[in-house]
Design an enzyme around this catalytic site. Structure first.
Site, PDB file in Angstrom:
ATOM      1  N   HIS A  47       0.813  -1.221   0.000  1.00  0.00           N
ATOM      2  CA  HIS A  47       0.000   0.000   0.000  1.00  0.00           C
ATOM      3  C   HIS A  47       0.845   1.269   0.000  1.00  0.00           C
ATOM      4  O   HIS A  47       0.320   2.356  -0.239  1.00  0.00           O
ATOM      5  CB  HIS A  47      -0.924   0.021   1.219  1.00  0.00           C
ATOM      6  CG  HIS A  47      -1.901  -1.117   1.237  1.00  0.00           C
ATOM      7  ND1 HIS A  47      -2.832  -1.304   0.244  1.00  0.00           N
ATOM      8  CD2 HIS A  47      -2.084  -2.130   2.111  1.00  0.00           C
ATOM      9  CE1 HIS A  47      -3.546  -2.392   0.518  1.00  0.00           C
ATOM     10  NE2 HIS A  47      -3.115  -2.914   1.644  1.00  0.00           N
ATOM     11  N   GLU A 147      -5.605 -12.345   7.055  1.00  0.00           N
ATOM     12  CA  GLU A 147      -6.457 -11.149   7.058  1.00  0.00           C
ATOM     13  C   GLU A 147      -7.667 -11.308   6.131  1.00  0.00           C
ATOM     14  O   GLU A 147      -8.264 -10.329   5.717  1.00  0.00           O
ATOM     15  CB  GLU A 147      -5.640  -9.913   6.653  1.00  0.00           C
ATOM     16  CG  GLU A 147      -4.823 -10.089   5.382  1.00  0.00           C
ATOM     17  CD  GLU A 147      -3.939  -8.887   5.037  1.00  0.00           C
ATOM     18  OE1 GLU A 147      -4.099  -7.810   5.624  1.00  0.00           O
ATOM     19  OE2 GLU A 147      -3.080  -9.048   4.139  1.00  0.00           O
ATOM     20  N   ASP A 173      -8.117  -5.499   6.961  1.00  0.00           N
ATOM     21  CA  ASP A 173      -8.696  -6.440   5.994  1.00  0.00           C
ATOM     22  C   ASP A 173      -9.520  -7.508   6.700  1.00  0.00           C
ATOM     23  O   ASP A 173     -10.576  -7.915   6.185  1.00  0.00           O
ATOM     24  CB  ASP A 173      -7.582  -7.082   5.154  1.00  0.00           C
ATOM     25  CG  ASP A 173      -7.157  -6.164   4.015  1.00  0.00           C
ATOM     26  OD1 ASP A 173      -8.041  -5.673   3.291  1.00  0.00           O
ATOM     27  OD2 ASP A 173      -5.950  -5.913   3.870  1.00  0.00           O
TER      28      ASP A 173
HETATM   29  C1  3PY Z   1      -4.444  -4.667   7.566  1.00  0.00           C
HETATM   30  O1  3PY Z   1      -4.794  -4.215   8.668  1.00  0.00           O
HETATM   31  O2  3PY Z   1      -5.213  -5.208   6.757  1.00  0.00           O
HETATM   32  C2  3PY Z   1      -3.049  -4.579   7.193  1.00  0.00           C
HETATM   33  O3  3PY Z   1      -2.682  -5.075   6.150  1.00  0.00           O
HETATM   34  C3  3PY Z   1      -2.111  -3.848   8.093  1.00  0.00           C
HETATM   35  O4  3PY Z   1      -1.373  -2.937   7.373  1.00  0.00           O
HETATM   36 MG    MG Z   2      -4.158  -5.803   4.928  1.00  0.00          MG
END
Ligand code: 3PY
Ligand code: MG
Length: 252
Positions: A47, A147, A173
């Site tokens: 990101h 995630e 996520d």
């Molecule tokens: C998330 O919280 O999804 C992450 O990838 C942390 O940067």
């Molecule tokens: Mg993430």
């Protein structure tokens, strides 16, 4: 190089490591954050604005500042993982891992044959690690992110992956995967429960568990809860909040 061995040993010793996400493509910013006392800096290519050309300079700056350089690669891509290590990273964080097959591929990308699939060309790594021996070069850290809904469901098989150092939970996520908003504190109970199940799975498999915290005091709480690798914020948001506070004080 003594620094790499010492930093890798410390990370693997069971000590808690506090770090910062780096999104700003600047070696100077990375060095300042490392020298401020962060144990690791995660150079974010998923990101963040960090492109392959500036990555080696930022890795050097993190090491100059005394922190362990991690790279979050854009995806579970063996070429991106190998390049991060070739350019001197000592650890990778691989996002969006869904199952044991994904985790095995990520680990394989970090090691040379016969264990793995990494291609030899340690253009900077041989100086950072102080050796061109594939065995020494393979002593780098592989962390995968859980995630997603599938990742959560399959966390036990992911955590059982041979050679995996740890799982880093992405709460934003993961929240979306659970139908929750990606930001906000305190975290909703359903998100906390999901994170706790991942943490327990990591503890059972004796691997590192990490996650993000929105500030230092929440990072401390996460450490007390058993997390071992915790980010206390991001360069861009820390800069933003410090500037807003000073500007508010100045402007009244
Ligand atoms: C998330 O919280 O999804 C992450 O990838 C942390 O940067
Ligand atoms: Mg993430």
């Amino acid at each position: 190089m003594a620094f790499a061995a010492t930093a890798l040993d410390r990370f693997r010793s069971g000590a808690v490591s506090f770090g910062v996400w780096s999104l700003i493509p600047s070696p100077y910013t990375a060095e300042v954050m490392a020298a401020a006392g962060a144990d690791f800096i995660c150079l974010d290519q998923q990101h963040g604005l960090i492109d392959p050309a500036i990555l080696p300079l930022m890795v050097s700056a993190v090491i100059a500042g005394g922190a362990l350089p991690f790279v979050r690669v854009p995806s579970n891509d063996a070429a991106a993982i190998g390049r991060a290590f070739d350019h001197g990273a000592l650890g990778v964080i691989v996002p969006m891992i869904e199952n044991a097959g994904d985790a095995r591929r990520a680990v394989a990308a970090c090691r040379y044959p016969p264990e793995g699939t990494r291609s030899f060309g340690p253009v900077r790594a041989e100086r950072v690690i102080g050796s061109a021996d594939p065995v020494e070069l393979s002593k780098v850290i592989c962390i995968v992110m859980v995630e997603t809904a599938d990742g959560l469901r399959n966390v036990d098989e992911i955590a059982a992956t041979p050679g995996l150092d740890g799982i880093f939970i992405g709460p934003a996520d993961l929240a979306i995967a659970l139908g929750l908003p990606p930001r906000g504190a305190p975290r909703p109970q359903a998100l906390q429960d999901a994170m706790e199940s991942i943490r327990i799975s990591c503890a059972q498999h004796e691997i590192v568990v990490g996650t993000t915290a929105s500030d230092g005091s929440r990072a401390r709480e996460a450490a007390d809860d058993g997390y071992r690798m915790i980010t206390i914020g991001m360069d861009a948001t820390l800069l933003d909040s410090a500037l807003r506070a000073e500007l508010a004080a100045a402007k009244g």
